[in-house]
Design a protein around this motif. Structure first.
Motif, PDB file in Angstrom:
ATOM      1  N   ASN A 367      -4.088 -18.592  -4.274  1.00 20.38           N
ATOM      2  CA  ASN A 367      -4.313 -18.303  -5.746  1.00 20.38           C
ATOM      3  C   ASN A 367      -3.281 -17.147  -6.310  1.00 20.38           C
ATOM      4  N   PRO A 368      -2.413 -17.617  -7.162  1.00 18.93           N
ATOM      5  CA  PRO A 368      -1.240 -16.579  -7.789  1.00 18.93           C
ATOM      6  C   PRO A 368      -1.837 -15.409  -8.184  1.00 18.93           C
ATOM      7  N   VAL A 369      -2.927 -15.494  -8.926  1.00 18.61           N
ATOM      8  CA  VAL A 369      -3.670 -14.249  -9.641  1.00 18.61           C
ATOM      9  C   VAL A 369      -4.042 -13.526  -8.265  1.00 18.61           C
ATOM     10  N   ARG A 370      -4.929 -14.023  -7.210  1.00 20.56           N
ATOM     11  CA  ARG A 370      -5.371 -13.047  -6.316  1.00 20.56           C
ATOM     12  C   ARG A 370      -4.412 -12.500  -5.388  1.00 20.56           C
ATOM     13  N   GLN A 371      -3.095 -13.241  -5.219  1.00 21.20           N
ATOM     14  CA  GLN A 371      -2.399 -12.525  -4.556  1.00 21.20           C
ATOM     15  C   GLN A 371      -1.328 -11.384  -5.127  1.00 21.20           C
ATOM     16  N   ALA A 372      -1.421 -11.717  -6.375  1.00 21.39           N
ATOM     17  CA  ALA A 372      -0.696 -10.670  -7.139  1.00 21.39           C
ATOM     18  C   ALA A 372      -1.558  -9.477  -7.241  1.00 21.39           C
ATOM     19  N   LYS A 373      -2.713  -9.384  -7.649  1.00 20.09           N
ATOM     20  CA  LYS A 373      -3.647  -8.451  -7.291  1.00 20.09           C
ATOM     21  C   LYS A 373      -3.682  -7.577  -6.150  1.00 20.09           C
ATOM     22  N   ARG A 374      -3.629  -8.314  -5.013  1.00 21.63           N
ATOM     23  CA  ARG A 374      -3.379  -7.994  -3.816  1.00 21.63           C
ATOM     24  C   ARG A 374      -2.218  -7.254  -3.291  1.00 21.63           C
ATOM     25  N   PHE A 375      -0.944  -8.115  -3.608  1.00 21.77           N
ATOM     26  CA  PHE A 375       0.269  -7.587  -2.977  1.00 21.77           C
ATOM     27  C   PHE A 375       1.003  -6.927  -4.176  1.00 21.77           C
ATOM     28  N   ASP A 376       0.666  -7.036  -5.295  1.00 21.90           N
ATOM     29  CA  ASP A 376       1.431  -6.356  -6.441  1.00 21.90           C
ATOM     30  C   ASP A 376       0.433  -5.687  -7.296  1.00 21.90           C
ATOM     31  N   LYS A 377      -0.418  -4.763  -6.811  1.00 20.88           N
ATOM     32  CA  LYS A 377      -1.606  -4.335  -7.433  1.00 20.88           C
ATOM     33  C   LYS A 377      -1.349  -3.594  -8.835  1.00 20.88           C
ATOM     34  N   GLU A 378      -0.306  -2.701  -8.764  1.00 20.01           N
ATOM     35  CA  GLU A 378       0.194  -2.115  -9.971  1.00 20.01           C
ATOM     36  C   GLU A 378       1.084  -2.875 -10.850  1.00 20.01           C
ATOM     37  N   GLY A 379       1.560  -4.001 -10.625  1.00 19.42           N
ATOM     38  CA  GLY A 379       2.434  -4.774 -11.224  1.00 19.42           C
ATOM     39  C   GLY A 379       4.005  -4.406 -11.335  1.00 19.42           C
ATOM     40  N   GLU A 380       4.380  -3.516 -10.468  1.00 24.18           N
ATOM     41  CA  GLU A 380       5.675  -2.985 -10.416  1.00 24.18           C
ATOM     42  C   GLU A 380       6.629  -4.324 -10.270  1.00 24.18           C
ATOM     43  N   TYR A 381       6.366  -5.029  -9.347  1.00 27.10           N
ATOM     44  CA  TYR A 381       7.050  -6.154  -8.979  1.00 27.10           C
ATOM     45  C   TYR A 381       7.484  -7.248 -10.189  1.00 27.10           C
ATOM     46  N   ILE A 382       6.235  -7.284 -10.986  1.00 32.49           N
ATOM     47  CA  ILE A 382       6.270  -8.313 -12.171  1.00 32.49           C
ATOM     48  C   ILE A 382       6.949  -7.674 -13.222  1.00 32.49           C
ATOM     49  N   ARG A 383       6.913  -6.324 -13.370  1.00 28.70           N
ATOM     50  CA  ARG A 383       7.675  -5.602 -14.743  1.00 28.70           C
ATOM     51  C   ARG A 383       9.264  -5.678 -14.212  1.00 28.70           C
ATOM     52  N   ARG A 384       9.412  -5.591 -12.903  1.00 31.64           N
ATOM     53  CA  ARG A 384      10.858  -5.385 -12.563  1.00 31.64           C
ATOM     54  C   ARG A 384      11.713  -6.754 -13.055  1.00 31.64           C
ATOM     55  N   TYR A 385      10.933  -7.852 -12.785  1.00 35.01           N
ATOM     56  CA  TYR A 385      11.708  -9.240 -13.094  1.00 35.01           C
ATOM     57  C   TYR A 385      11.248  -9.861 -14.273  1.00 35.01           C
ATOM     58  N   VAL A 386      10.130  -9.603 -15.074  1.00 34.46           N
ATOM     59  CA  VAL A 386       9.741 -10.146 -16.290  1.00 34.46           C
ATOM     60  C   VAL A 386       9.666  -9.113 -17.334  1.00 34.46           C
ATOM     61  N   PRO A 387      10.706  -8.727 -18.031  1.00 35.32           N
ATOM     62  CA  PRO A 387      10.720  -7.424 -18.982  1.00 35.32           C
ATOM     63  C   PRO A 387       9.665  -7.732 -20.051  1.00 35.32           C
ATOM     64  N   GLU A 388       9.509  -9.032 -20.307  1.00 31.46           N
ATOM     65  CA  GLU A 388       8.681  -9.376 -21.481  1.00 31.46           C
ATOM     66  C   GLU A 388       7.253  -8.649 -21.205  1.00 31.46           C
ATOM     67  N   LEU A 389       6.796  -8.297 -20.108  1.00 30.32           N
ATOM     68  CA  LEU A 389       5.714  -7.771 -19.758  1.00 30.32           C
ATOM     69  C   LEU A 389       5.594  -6.143 -19.427  1.00 30.32           C
ATOM     70  N   GLU A 390       6.827  -5.728 -19.743  1.00 29.73           N
ATOM     71  CA  GLU A 390       7.048  -4.226 -19.203  1.00 29.73           C
ATOM     72  C   GLU A 390       5.856  -3.317 -19.591  1.00 29.73           C
ATOM     73  N   HIS A 391       5.362  -3.455 -20.834  1.00 28.98           N
ATOM     74  CA  HIS A 391       4.410  -2.640 -21.468  1.00 28.98           C
ATOM     75  C   HIS A 391       3.159  -3.086 -21.689  1.00 28.98           C
ATOM     76  N   VAL A 392       2.702  -4.197 -20.914  1.00 23.47           N
ATOM     77  CA  VAL A 392       1.634  -4.733 -20.707  1.00 23.47           C
ATOM     78  C   VAL A 392       0.516  -3.805 -19.876  1.00 23.47           C
TER      79      VAL A 392
END
Length: 417
Positions: A367-392
């Motif tokens: 499940n991508p959401v569960r994986q993200a919450k476990r392995f990118d808990k603070e969202g640093e990886y997501i913000r690094r590559y998806v700048p649209e979500l930088e301030h979410v």
């Protein structure tokens, strides 16, 4: 003693622990190091990296009194032309397992020249370990047990000097360099020393941390043979988890040797029920699915020619298990862009995730959401590559469709958990 032997380089672009090269230097008075650029084998996104590897190999050979002979055309035909021009009576090469490689080896066997293959692309040669009831291991765990107990070959000596006959070396072509890791044996040895010294001890605890990025990034160098997997396994022996990853490479190599249809055919037929959706495929490729962790992984791939291993599993599971799209769509896209893509690992891993391969739990879904919450808990990886979500805010980052209002600039999701 033969006067001249050709050493045909393929996926073994190094001089350290190169059994074919070491043996040729012992067996012959002169050696011709050769690399053939075959137009039928497209390097895709790896062209610039390959060119850098070839340039580095040429420098290492010149330091030892030889050179890298470069030709363009069919590998067998060009090798035989060099043999005729130099009087070479044998061709030595590292054994490989893909359908293209094994076909090439069979063709050499039919030529009027001695042809020998040597280990070097894996830690343990693919055909060395066989279960009692088959020609290869179909499940990783018993293979790992056998692999861990086998006696590894000794490291081949690096030649100090290499005598070479008169032959035109040829030019290494140029290629546009994309932002990526620099290629070549000298570069990987520098990186390897640093990684072993500073990062290896934390590998088991941190290799799944997407934002931390504690992986070695040695896979492109392993793919082109700039570093010996055997030497790497020996030097990294303190980390069983890392050595286990090298065993996975060997595992898929022996599967592919037994099942050369790996890139096209289901290893275990009847497990896939795929449908076609061009719009969904394109959204996945472009990192525009609206699922942040998936989009981050796909954008990292497009930008760097590399993707964190945990992200690879997430995006592959999303394509095949969540969207029910054919694993070949994903595997071919990875093959196009990844610096480290090779047939056994790329297609073997894709079939494993899709449930058509060697996974003993073919219905496993990440499940991508569960994986993200476990392995990118603070969202640093997501913000690094998806700048649209930088301030979410982190509270809604992993599931932006749950935000109180739509997030401007970010695509609507094609799936919601």
């Amino acid at each position: 003693m033969p006067d001249t032997i050709i050493v045909l380089f393929n996926r073994d672009l190094r001089i350290t622990d190169h059994p074919a090269l070491a043996q040729a230097c012992q067996d012959a008075r002169q050696v011709v190091p050769l690399f053939v650029i075959d137009p039928a084998i497209r390097p895709r996104g790896r062209a610039g990296f390959l060119i850098e590897c070839l340039g580095d190999l040429r420098e290492s050979l010149r330091d030892r009194g030889a050179d890298l002979v470069v030709r363009r055309g069919d590998a067998v035909a060009e090798t035989m032309r060099i043999a005729a021009a130099t009087g070479a009576t044998a061709v030595y090469a590292s054994a490989d397992v893909s359908a293209v490689a094994t076909k090439r080896e069979r063709r050499f066997q039919n030529e009027r020249i001695e042809f020998r293959t040597f280990p070097g692309i894996t830690v343990v040669p693919p055909g060395q370990l066989r279960p009692a009831n088959g020609d290869h291991y179909k499940v990783f765990t018993p293979y790992f047990r056998a692999w861990s107990e086998v006696h590894w070959r000794p490291i081949a000596e690096t030649p100090d000097t290499i005598a070479m006959p008169e032959v035109k070396a040829g030019d290494i072509p140029t290629a546009r360099r994309k932002p990526h890791l620099p290629g070549g044996e000298r570069e990987v040895r520098r990186r390897l020393d640093l990684w072993l010294r500073h990062c290896l001890r934390d590998y088991a605890a941190g290799h799944d941390d997407l934002a931390g990025d504690h992986t070695s990034r040695l896979s492109p160098y392993l793919r082109f043979g700039c570093v010996s997997p055997l030497e790497l396994a020996g030097r990294a022996g303190a980390s069983e988890e890392f050595v286990r990853q090298l065993c996975w490479r060997d595992f898929f190599a022996q599967v592919t040797l037994a099942f050369p249809g790996m890139p096209r055919d289901d290893y275990r037929p009847g497990r896939g029920d795929w449908h076609q959706d061009k719009e969904a495929e394109d959204a996945w490729r472009e990192g525009m699915t609206g699922v942040p962790i998936v989009d981050a992984g796909m954008r990292q791939l497009a930008a760097e020619g590399w993707m964190h291993n945990r992200a690879r599993m997430i995006v592959a599971s999303f394509l095949t298990k969540t969207m029910r799209l054919d694993w070949r769509v994903g595997a071919d896209h990875f093959e196009e862009l990844l610096l480290d893509a090779d047939v056994p690992n790329n297609y073997g891993n894709w079939q494993w995730v899709a449930g058509t391969g060697n996974d003993t739990r073919p219905n496993r879904v990440l499940n991508p959401v569960r994986q993200a919450k476990r392995f990118d808990k603070e969202g640093e990886y997501i913000r690094r590559y998806v700048p649209e979500l930088e301030h979410v805010p982190t509270a809604t980052l992993h599931e932006p469709w749950r935000a109180p209002s739509p997030i401007l600039g970010y695509t609507s999701p094609i799936w919601r958990g």
